[in-house]
Scaffold this active site. Structure first.
Site, PDB file in Angstrom:
ATOM      1  N   SER A 119      -8.410  22.737  -3.595  1.00 48.03           N
ATOM      2  CA  SER A 119      -7.391  22.704  -4.638  1.00 48.03           C
ATOM      3  C   SER A 119      -7.414  23.969  -5.485  1.00 48.03           C
ATOM      4  CB  SER A 119      -7.610  21.489  -5.540  1.00 48.03           C
ATOM      5  OG  SER A 119      -8.921  21.509  -6.047  1.00 48.03           O
ATOM      6  N   HIS A 142      -2.861  21.905   1.144  1.00 46.23           N
ATOM      7  CA  HIS A 142      -3.359  21.157  -0.020  1.00 46.23           C
ATOM      8  C   HIS A 142      -2.571  19.861  -0.193  1.00 46.23           C
ATOM      9  CE1 HIS A 142      -3.995  20.813  -4.600  1.00 46.23           C
ATOM     10  NE2 HIS A 142      -4.944  20.182  -3.950  1.00 46.23           N
ATOM     11  N   GLU A 154       1.069  21.495  -0.115  1.00 47.85           N
ATOM     12  CA  GLU A 154       1.238  22.925  -0.388  1.00 47.85           C
ATOM     13  C   GLU A 154       0.694  23.682   0.824  1.00 47.85           C
ATOM     14  OE1 GLU A 154       0.870  23.832  -5.028  1.00 47.85           O
ATOM     15  OE2 GLU A 154      -0.918  22.843  -4.280  1.00 47.85           O
ATOM     16  N   ASN A 192      -1.476  22.865  -9.275  1.00 47.78           N
ATOM     17  CA  ASN A 192      -2.549  22.908 -10.272  1.00 47.78           C
ATOM     18  C   ASN A 192      -2.340  24.009 -11.307  1.00 47.78           C
ATOM     19  OD1 ASN A 192      -3.957  20.641  -9.608  1.00 47.78           O
ATOM     20  ND2 ASN A 192      -5.249  21.663  -8.100  1.00 47.78           N
TER      21      ASN A 192
HETATM   22  N1  CAA Z   1      -3.343   2.617   0.961  1.00 47.11           N
HETATM   23  C1  CAA Z   1      -2.623   1.482   0.949  1.00 47.11           C
HETATM   24  N2  CAA Z   1      -2.214   0.895  -0.178  1.00 47.11           N
HETATM   25  C2  CAA Z   1      -2.561   1.503  -1.346  1.00 47.11           C
HETATM   26  C3  CAA Z   1      -3.300   2.695  -1.407  1.00 47.11           C
HETATM   27  C4  CAA Z   1      -3.696   3.252  -0.175  1.00 47.11           C
HETATM   28  N3  CAA Z   1      -4.409   4.405  -0.105  1.00 47.11           N
HETATM   29  N4  CAA Z   1      -3.436   3.064  -2.698  1.00 47.11           N
HETATM   30  C5  CAA Z   1      -2.808   2.133  -3.425  1.00 47.11           C
HETATM   31  N5  CAA Z   1      -2.286   1.195  -2.607  1.00 47.11           N
HETATM   32  C6  CAA Z   1      -1.540   0.016  -2.984  1.00 47.11           C
HETATM   33  C7  CAA Z   1      -2.093  -0.598  -4.249  1.00 47.11           C
HETATM   34  O1  CAA Z   1      -3.257  -1.331  -3.972  1.00 47.11           O
HETATM   35  C8  CAA Z   1      -0.926  -1.449  -4.688  1.00 47.11           C
HETATM   36  O2  CAA Z   1      -0.913  -2.654  -3.981  1.00 47.11           O
HETATM   37  P1  CAA Z   1      -0.485  -4.019  -4.709  1.00 47.11           P
HETATM   38  O3  CAA Z   1       0.955  -3.810  -5.093  1.00 47.11           O
HETATM   39  O4  CAA Z   1      -0.666  -5.042  -3.638  1.00 47.11           O
HETATM   40  O5  CAA Z   1      -1.410  -4.182  -5.877  1.00 47.11           O
HETATM   41  C9  CAA Z   1       0.277  -0.622  -4.235  1.00 47.11           C
HETATM   42  O6  CAA Z   1      -0.208   0.331  -3.291  1.00 47.11           O
HETATM   43  C10 CAA Z   1       0.955   0.110  -5.325  1.00 47.11           C
HETATM   44  O7  CAA Z   1      -0.050   0.607  -6.191  1.00 47.11           O
HETATM   45  P2  CAA Z   1       0.210   0.636  -7.722  1.00 47.11           P
HETATM   46  O8  CAA Z   1       0.571  -0.703  -8.264  1.00 47.11           O
HETATM   47  O9  CAA Z   1      -0.950   1.352  -8.334  1.00 47.11           O
HETATM   48  O10 CAA Z   1       1.589   1.392  -7.708  1.00 47.11           O
HETATM   49  P3  CAA Z   1       2.162   2.648  -8.326  1.00 47.11           P
HETATM   50  O11 CAA Z   1       3.596   2.479  -8.171  1.00 47.11           O
HETATM   51  O12 CAA Z   1       1.571   2.919  -9.668  1.00 47.11           O
HETATM   52  O13 CAA Z   1       1.706   3.837  -7.373  1.00 47.11           O
HETATM   53  C11 CAA Z   1       0.477   5.858  -7.355  1.00 47.11           C
HETATM   54  C12 CAA Z   1       0.418   4.331  -7.361  1.00 47.11           C
HETATM   55  C13 CAA Z   1       1.194   6.348  -6.103  1.00 47.11           C
HETATM   56  C14 CAA Z   1      -0.963   6.352  -7.346  1.00 47.11           C
HETATM   57  C15 CAA Z   1       1.261   6.326  -8.628  1.00 47.11           C
HETATM   58  O14 CAA Z   1       0.680   5.754  -9.764  1.00 47.11           O
HETATM   59  C16 CAA Z   1       1.281   7.818  -8.773  1.00 47.11           C
HETATM   60  O15 CAA Z   1       2.084   8.498  -8.160  1.00 47.11           O
HETATM   61  N6  CAA Z   1       0.380   8.361  -9.624  1.00 47.11           N
HETATM   62  C17 CAA Z   1       0.227   9.801  -9.800  1.00 47.11           C
HETATM   63  C18 CAA Z   1      -0.690  10.311  -8.750  1.00 47.11           C
HETATM   64  C19 CAA Z   1      -0.833  11.798  -8.789  1.00 47.11           C
HETATM   65  O16 CAA Z   1      -0.315  12.478  -9.664  1.00 47.11           O
HETATM   66  N7  CAA Z   1      -1.577  12.307  -7.823  1.00 47.11           N
HETATM   67  C20 CAA Z   1      -1.855  13.705  -7.739  1.00 47.11           C
HETATM   68  C21 CAA Z   1      -3.178  13.963  -8.352  1.00 47.11           C
HETATM   69  S1  CAA Z   1      -3.549  15.669  -8.337  1.00 47.11           S
HETATM   70  C22 CAA Z   1      -4.206  15.943  -6.819  1.00 47.11           C
HETATM   71  O17 CAA Z   1      -4.409  15.079  -6.018  1.00 47.11           O
HETATM   72  C23 CAA Z   1      -4.493  17.341  -6.472  1.00 47.11           C
HETATM   73  C24 CAA Z   1      -5.558  18.077  -7.110  1.00 47.11           C
HETATM   74  O18 CAA Z   1      -5.866  19.142  -6.611  1.00 47.11           O
HETATM   75  C25 CAA Z   1      -6.238  17.647  -8.354  1.00 47.11           C
END
Ligand code: CAA
Length: 296
Positions: A119, A142, A154, A192
């Site tokens: 990242s 990424h 990315e 990032n």
């Molecule tokens: N596989 C299968 N199902 C999954 C899962 C996976 N890996 N992860 C979550 N689920 C399921 C959950 O268990 C949930 O199931 P239930 O409805 O049965 O409870 C369902 O999917 C939906 O989960 P949520 O209720 O938490 O739903 P949500 O609509 O909030 O979506 C999310 C979750 C996609 C994480 C959303 O909150 C989101 O987009 N968050 C932001 C994430 C983000 O910004 N990520 C980037 C981080 S930065 C990075 O990664 C890079 C870096 O370099 C730092």
């Protein structure tokens, strides 16, 4: 060049997500971990995730079995030798990554593309651990957590990346069902570069008493339509990970906006890493109902 077989290095959160996504897209995938135990742990996560998708009807039971059948775990580097692309998602440590690439360079076929999921580390600095020919076949890929859900990848090129290799990597990202964005090898790439200062500013706002943990999160969640507020997202990404990325970016750009605020440093020193340690800006003792941590 056509990609058929995918190698993944590391079966942690990101590696297992990348492997699962590649197998779901129809690729044969070999995942290498350092021990059988870590391999099994990663595969248990993949199986749980696939079961959840099957339960929800996103995939059929037959597809679930087929996807699982396309995934193989190993502890041997040799089993990655005939892969068309290798996506590395091991520990964010430059020396470990360079050693791994140098070793694989001697084992893999000349055409194999090397891609890192880093990242914030420099792709160029990793690439120089390999031969001159391989350096032209080196990119960044990424992905974002959770990989099966997040639509972005990315695709990062260095000043030496071959044009055809780069386009193959972009196309590979598309075949994985992601939207590829093109970025140059500058620390933090696009996401990032913008996300880290925003997250750090949310911590500064908390430090300065602008608002409470919940109010800062609600502000961005409900006022700007973000799926998670910044402090929830920090807990999700990991405070230790964010601190590490911020240090690398500050070192590269020497700009205050990338400097980790004192509160972040203290929380990392105290072991408050976020979800992974059970406590960060929120306490996850009851995972479904996190409560804000008292930090003063
Ligand atoms: N596989 C299968 N199902 C999954 C899962 C996976 N890996 N992860 C979550 N689920 C399921 C959950 O268990 C949930 O199931 P239930 O409805 O049965 O409870 C369902 O999917 C939906 O989960 P949520 O209720 O938490 O739903 P949500 O609509 O909030 O979506 C999310 C979750 C996609 C994480 C959303 O909150 C989101 O987009 N968050 C932001 C994430 C983000 O910004 N990520 C980037 C981080 S930065 C990075 O990664 C890079 C870096 O370099 C730092």
């Amino acid at each position: 060049m056509e990609i058929k077989k995918v190698g993944v290095l590391g079966c942690g959160l990101m590696g297992s997500g990348i492997a699962q996504t590649a197998a779901t897209a129809g690729f044969d995938v070999v995942v290498r971990e350092v021990s059988d135990e870590l391999c099994e742990r990663g595969f248990t996560g993949i199986e749980k995730s696939l079961a959840k998708f099957a339960e929800k009807g996103t995939i059929t039971a037959e597809q679930q079995a087929q996807i699982r059948g396309r995934l193989k775990g190993t502890t041997k580097f040799e089993e990655l030798s005939d892969c068309d692309i290798i996506v590395e998602a091991i520990i964010e440590n430059l020396e470990t990554k360079r050693d791994t690439y140098a070793r694989l360079d001697g084992l893999c076929k000349p055409e194999t593309i090397f891609a890192s999921n880093t990242s914030s580390l420099s792709i160029t600095e990793m690439m120089t651990a390999t031969s001159r020919e391989r350096q032209r076949r080196f990119v960044g890929l990424h992905f974002f957590n959770p990989v099966p859900f997040m639509k972005l990848v990315e695709v990062v090129r260095t000043i030496l990346t071959d044009e055809e290799v780069y386009e193959t990597a972009v196309e590979f990202g598309r075949k994985l069902g992601k939207v590829p964005v093109r970025a140059e090898d500058k620390s933090g790439f696009i996401v990032n570069r913008l996300l880290v200062p925003y997250l750090l500013d949310a911590i500064r706002a908390l430090e300065e008493g602008v608002g409470s943990i919940v109010d800062i999160d609600n502000g961005m969640k409900l006022g700007c339509g973000h799926p998670m507020g910044p402090l929830t997202l920090l807990d999700f990404v990991g405070l230790d990970t964010t601190y590490y990325i911020a240090e690398i970016m500050f070192d590269e750009f020497r700009e205050r906006r990338f400097a980790p605020p004192p509160l972040l440093k203290r929380m990392v020193m105290a072991g408050l890493y976020g979800r992974k340690s059970g406590r960060g800006f929120y306490d996850y003792a009851d995972a479904k109902n996190p409560v804000p941590t008292n930090l003063v």
